[in-house]
Design an enzyme around this catalytic site. Structure first.
Site, mmCIF file in Angstrom:
data_model
loop_
_atom_site.group_PDB
_atom_site.id
_atom_site.type_symbol
_atom_site.label_atom_id
_atom_site.label_comp_id
_atom_site.label_asym_id
_atom_site.label_seq_id
_atom_site.Cartn_x
_atom_site.Cartn_y
_atom_site.Cartn_z
ATOM 1 N N ASN A 9 0.899 -1.323 0.032
ATOM 2 C CA ASN A 9 0.121 0.053 -0.084
ATOM 3 C C ASN A 9 1.139 1.017 -0.122
ATOM 4 O OD1 ASN A 9 -1.963 2.006 0.484
ATOM 5 N ND2 ASN A 9 -2.283 1.411 2.887
ATOM 6 N N LYS A 11 0.376 4.320 -0.481
ATOM 7 C CA LYS A 11 -0.453 5.526 0.167
ATOM 8 C C LYS A 11 -0.003 6.448 -0.931
ATOM 9 C CE LYS A 11 -0.120 3.516 4.473
ATOM 10 N NZ LYS A 11 0.163 3.611 6.109
ATOM 11 N N HIS A 95 -9.665 1.554 5.495
ATOM 12 C CA HIS A 95 -8.177 2.001 5.961
ATOM 13 C C HIS A 95 -8.401 2.993 7.062
ATOM 14 C CE1 HIS A 95 -4.170 2.981 6.547
ATOM 15 N NE2 HIS A 95 -3.978 1.718 5.989
ATOM 16 N N GLU A 97 -6.672 5.509 7.834
ATOM 17 C CA GLU A 97 -6.180 6.658 7.264
ATOM 18 C C GLU A 97 -7.420 7.391 6.519
ATOM 19 O OE1 GLU A 97 -2.620 5.992 5.292
ATOM 20 O OE2 GLU A 97 -1.771 5.559 7.291
ATOM 21 N N GLU A 167 -5.632 -4.209 11.322
ATOM 22 C CA GLU A 167 -4.377 -3.138 11.227
ATOM 23 C C GLU A 167 -4.720 -2.526 12.458
ATOM 24 O OE1 GLU A 167 -2.626 -2.408 6.929
ATOM 25 O OE2 GLU A 167 -4.476 -1.068 7.224
ATOM 26 N N GLY A 173 2.673 2.861 10.478
ATOM 27 C CA GLY A 173 3.572 3.898 10.208
ATOM 28 C C GLY A 173 4.181 4.433 11.566
ATOM 29 N N SER A 213 3.441 -1.697 10.296
ATOM 30 C CA SER A 213 4.931 -1.848 10.691
ATOM 31 C C SER A 213 5.442 -3.159 10.396
ATOM 32 C CB SER A 213 5.390 -1.121 12.174
ATOM 33 O OG SER A 213 4.892 0.001 12.130
ATOM 34 N N GLY A 235 5.073 1.216 4.541
ATOM 35 C CA GLY A 235 6.378 1.894 4.269
ATOM 36 C C GLY A 235 7.307 0.830 3.801
#
Ligand code: PGA
Length: 251
Positions: A9, A11, A95, A97, A167, A173, A213, A235
């Site tokens: 992902n 982002k 998600h 976010e 998640e 993150g 993470s 990430g």
């Protein structure tokens, strides 16, 4: 039925040139990566059609976003049907976010799930508790409420198009990964919830991914757990070498 999935992902990261370079690197590596795992990536929307065209046949492409509405006067939105017509395989929905920064409520999540399934687009349904909820010990209740609402109108026959991503928000993150025990406990909870809501076979066939993470150094321990079927990687998916190392965590 292959339950193992590793999905990137990205982002809001990467230029189109960087995206194409990543795709080329993955294309070269793909045949040497374990075959018992499905590999997917969710790039920024403007790159979707280009990447679908240039990708290795084994790589699945997901959209990070999809409209909760059908076609019509919805400036800036793109529908599940449009994604299907571009050859996109899945959409990420719910998600954290999007829930916290863009007002994606349980109701919107549920509408999006419905739109995608009607259009024949796969769904990666994200759920997760925040740190306060985890500290209060109510993580299972939080997940249950999110899943109940998101899958409210879904019939078990459609569940073959749904992947769940657990998640924990406190792990996204932050560099703070859930321990393999914490992840396994929640994944087992989700699978038993699926079994009650649908049936045992559906629960058994549904992929449940861990996100937060996840990286080369911890993926193997997480994926070794019975109910952890892979990961949704933020990430660590940006670098194709790290992403490949995570895929190789499947034995
Ligand atoms: P992270 O993100 O791997 O960077 O923690 C995961 C996600 O948000 O899907």
């Amino acid at each position: 039925m292959m339950r193992n999935i590793v999905s990137g992902n990205w982002k809001s990261n990467k230029s189109i040139t960087e995206a194409r370079n990543w795709l080329a690197e993955m294309g070269e590596a793909m045949d040497k990566l374990p075959q018992n795992v499905r590999v997917m990536v969710a790039p920024p929307a403007p790159y979707l059609a280009v990447l679908v065209k240039e990708k290795h046949s084994r790589l699945l492409i997901a959209s990070q976003q999809v409209s909760a509405s059908g076609e019509g006067a919805f400036t800036g939105e793109f529908t599940a049907d449009m994604l299907v017509s571009c050859g996109v395989d899945y959409a990420l929905i719910g998600h954290s976010e999007r829930r916290s920064n863009f007002g994606e409520t349980d109701e919107i999540v549920s509408n999006k799930v419905q739109r995608c399934l009607e259009a024949g687009l796969g769904v990666v349904l994200c759920c997760g508790e925040n740190l306060n909820e985890r500290d209060a010990g109510i993580q299972e209740d939080v997940i249950k409420k999110q899943l109940e609402s998101a899958l409210n109108d879904v019939k078990e026959g459609s569940m073959k198009s749904v992947v769940i991503a657990y998640e924990p928000i406190w792990a996204i993150g932050t560099g703070r990964t859930a321990s393999a025990d914490q992840a396994a406990e929640m994944h087992t909870y989700i699978r038993s919830w699926l079994s009650l809501r649908f049936d045992e076979q559906t629960a058994k066939n549904t992929s449940i991914l861990y996100g937060g993470s996840c990286k080369p150094s911890n993926a193997e321990e997480l994926f070794a757990r019975e109910d952890v079927d892979g990961g949704l990687i933020g990430g660590a998916s940006l670098n194709s070498v790290d992403f490949q190392a995570i895929i190789r965590s499947f034995k």
